[in-house]
Design an enzyme around this catalytic site. Structure first.
Site, mmCIF file in Angstrom:
data_model
loop_
_atom_site.group_PDB
_atom_site.id
_atom_site.type_symbol
_atom_site.label_atom_id
_atom_site.label_comp_id
_atom_site.label_asym_id
_atom_site.label_seq_id
_atom_site.Cartn_x
_atom_site.Cartn_y
_atom_site.Cartn_z
ATOM 1 N NE ARG A 1 14.560 -9.873 -15.973
ATOM 2 C CZ ARG A 1 13.892 -8.760 -16.301
ATOM 3 N NH1 ARG A 1 12.665 -8.585 -15.853
ATOM 4 N NH2 ARG A 1 14.433 -7.833 -17.069
ATOM 5 C CD1 TRP B 1 20.894 -3.196 -24.769
ATOM 6 C CD2 TRP B 1 19.713 -2.931 -22.895
ATOM 7 N NE1 TRP B 1 20.103 -4.307 -24.611
ATOM 8 C CE2 TRP B 1 19.363 -4.169 -23.475
ATOM 9 C CE3 TRP B 1 19.079 -2.526 -21.706
ATOM 10 C CZ2 TRP B 1 18.408 -5.017 -22.888
ATOM 11 C CZ3 TRP B 1 18.147 -3.381 -21.134
ATOM 12 C CH2 TRP B 1 17.825 -4.607 -21.725
ATOM 13 C CD GLU C 1 9.129 2.894 18.885
ATOM 14 O OE1 GLU C 1 9.043 1.931 18.084
ATOM 15 O OE2 GLU C 1 8.564 3.973 18.694
ATOM 16 C CB CYS D 1 2.670 4.405 17.581
ATOM 17 S SG CYS D 1 2.872 2.777 18.297
ATOM 18 C CB SER E 1 14.328 3.195 -24.661
ATOM 19 O OG SER E 1 13.708 2.144 -23.996
ATOM 20 C CD GLU F 1 11.603 0.552 -14.464
ATOM 21 O OE1 GLU F 1 12.075 0.208 -15.552
ATOM 22 O OE2 GLU F 1 11.819 -0.047 -13.403
ATOM 23 C CB CYS G 1 6.041 2.339 20.725
ATOM 24 S SG CYS G 1 6.009 1.045 19.502
ATOM 25 N NE ARG H 1 12.076 -2.831 -13.088
ATOM 26 C CZ ARG H 1 12.035 -3.529 -14.216
ATOM 27 N NH1 ARG H 1 12.053 -4.855 -14.182
ATOM 28 N NH2 ARG H 1 11.987 -2.912 -15.385
HETATM 29 C C1 AOF Z 1 6.453 3.380 16.078
HETATM 30 N N1 AOF Z 1 7.466 2.532 15.795
HETATM 31 O O1 AOF Z 1 8.521 1.116 14.438
HETATM 32 C C2 AOF Z 1 6.580 2.168 13.635
HETATM 33 C C3 AOF Z 1 5.554 3.099 13.935
HETATM 34 O O2 AOF Z 1 -0.289 -1.121 12.100
HETATM 35 P P1 AOF Z 1 0.722 -0.860 13.154
HETATM 36 O O3 AOF Z 1 0.292 -1.235 14.513
HETATM 37 O O4 AOF Z 1 2.071 -1.449 12.803
HETATM 38 O O5 AOF Z 1 0.910 0.743 13.239
HETATM 39 C C4 AOF Z 1 1.364 1.461 12.154
HETATM 40 C C5 AOF Z 1 1.478 2.912 12.517
HETATM 41 O O6 AOF Z 1 2.365 3.060 13.616
HETATM 42 C C6 AOF Z 1 2.106 3.718 11.382
HETATM 43 O O7 AOF Z 1 1.121 4.284 10.546
HETATM 44 C C7 AOF Z 1 2.859 4.791 12.139
HETATM 45 O O8 AOF Z 1 2.006 5.819 12.558
HETATM 46 C C8 AOF Z 1 3.354 4.029 13.359
HETATM 47 N N2 AOF Z 1 4.598 3.384 13.036
HETATM 48 N N3 AOF Z 1 5.540 3.682 15.143
HETATM 49 O O9 AOF Z 1 6.362 3.874 17.200
HETATM 50 C C9 AOF Z 1 7.577 1.912 14.638
HETATM 51 N N4 AOF Z 1 6.635 1.526 12.459
HETATM 52 ZN ZN ZN Z 2 4.833 1.843 17.799
#
Ligand code: AOF
Ligand code: ZN
Length: 342
Positions: free
Chosen positions: A211, A174, A54, A79, A172, A284, A88, A188
């Site tokens: 790689r 290829w 955001e 959040c 295994s 794997e 946010c 990976r």
């Molecule tokens: C959002 N927008 O782009 C993301 C969110 O450790 P922090 O501060 O980066 O917080 C991580 C937590 O925030 C994550 O566990 C999830 O609940 C939220 N992630 N929230 O609004 C974002 N990446």
């Molecule tokens: Zn956030």
């Protein structure tokens, strides 16, 4: 109306996915700001610890006044907590959008609906659940982590058309083609950990690094209950972190960690991995490791290559119900993706 919401939410998915392999343990999040049917700003969560989606979207808008009365699309609820960055939801409220359209609720207990409540308390309309299932797939790792406190487990193997994953001597290489093997290196780079059993580490002697693709190396994990890993194997070389689970000792030499687990229990090992910040694991092989995980129902996804080659005899592939009509073609290989529980 719904069509329009779907379109912009799909754009948030596209942006969110750019963070794959770079944001764990965080979710993949994209954000699009729309005013008068035009995208005026967008952003995504690029790297763990950096700005949330955001904030990047808001920062991309030249004239911030334009956000007033806009529609903000995010694939995850904003959040509401102070983590590495401020909430946010508060940041959005400052700019007075008219509505916020979301795909999924953030299951992190620190958020879990509180972001939505904050917006609604300020008379911002919230629409949730747009493309909900597709959103859940994008953040499949994050949702499994939050719900089960376990890493997201991806099983990967290649089998011949006649159903073998190795020759009788255990070899295994290829079965799948060059393109499929390149794809595995991309995979990976997308996960936090990579795991094999000791037999595979000894017989195939893999490096388990990235790689044939540009990206981060995962943490290497070896299941070696009785310390049978041959000393100079490639998995013990180099400076990548390596965890060796065994029943005997806890020991650390440079970046090699021997982790004692007695009794040797998969659930305990996966819980320990999660506690160490390993939020996803690509498994794997070999056969007994995969069968063990399957029979304990501790997997989330299987990615199975079926090649046109035939071995006639050898070691039989794991038994897993595969819908033979649903596959992706990789030249002469077929790739089947099976989700546990779907
Ligand atoms: C959002 N927008 O782009 C993301 C969110 O450790 P922090 O501060 O980066 O917080 C991580 C937590 O925030 C994550 O566990 C999830 O609940 C939220 N992630 N929230 O609004 C974002 N990446
Ligand atoms: Zn956030």
């Amino acid at each position: 109306m719904i069509k329009k919401h779907k379109k912009y939410i799909q754009r948030t998915f596209f942006l969110a996915k750019k963070g794959l392999g770079k944001v764990f343990p965080n979710p993949l999040v994209g954000c699009v700001i729309v005013k008068n049917n035009k995208i005026i700003g967008e952003g995504y969560h690029k790297k763990y610890g950096d700005n949330h989606a955001e904030v990047n979207a808001i920062n991309s808008v030249k004239d911030k006044k334009q956000i007033n009365g806009s529609s903000v699309y995010i694939n995850l609820e904003p959040c509401s907590h102070y983590g590495k960055t401020p909430p946010c939801a508060d940041r959005l409220i400052m700019h007075k959008p008219k509505e916020v359209i979301i795909s999924n609720i953030d299951l992190n207990p620190k958020v879990n609906g509180k972001g939505i409540k904050k917006l609604m308390a300020k008379n911002i309309k919230v629409i949730e659940g747009v493309e909900e299932n597709a959103g859940k797939i994008i953040n499949k790792r994050f949702f499994v982590n939050q719900k089960n406190k376990l890493p997201y487990i991806i099983l990967k193997w290649a089998q011949t058309q006649d159903g073998f994953i190795a020759r009788q001597n255990g070899e295994s290489k290829w079965i799948s083609n060059l393109f499929s093997r390149k794809l595995v290196h991309k995979w990976r780079s997308e996960e936090k950990g990579i795991l094999v059993g000791v037999n595979t580490a000894n017989i195939d002697n893999p490096k388990l690094n990235v790689r044939h693709w540009a990206g981060k190396n995962p943490v290497r994990i070896i299941l070696d209950p009785h310390n049978k890993l041959i000393k100079n194997q490639k998995v013990l070389k180099g400076n990548l972190s390596t965890l060796i689970y065994n029943i005997k000792h806890n020991k650390k030499t440079k970046n090699k960690y021997f982790v004692k687990t007695n009794p040797f229990n998969l659930f305990k090992i996966f819980s320990d991995l999660y506690k160490r910040g390993i939020t996803s694991v690509l498994v794997e092989g070999g056969l007994s490791t995969i069968n063990h995980i399957l029979s304990n129902n501790l997997w989330n996804e299987a990615r199975v290559f079926i090649s046109e080659k035939k071995f006639t005899r050898g070691i039989k592939a794991p038994k897993l119900k595969i819908n033979k009509n649903k596959y992706i073609t990789i030249k002469d290989d077929k790739l089947y993706i099976i989700r546990n529980g779907s």
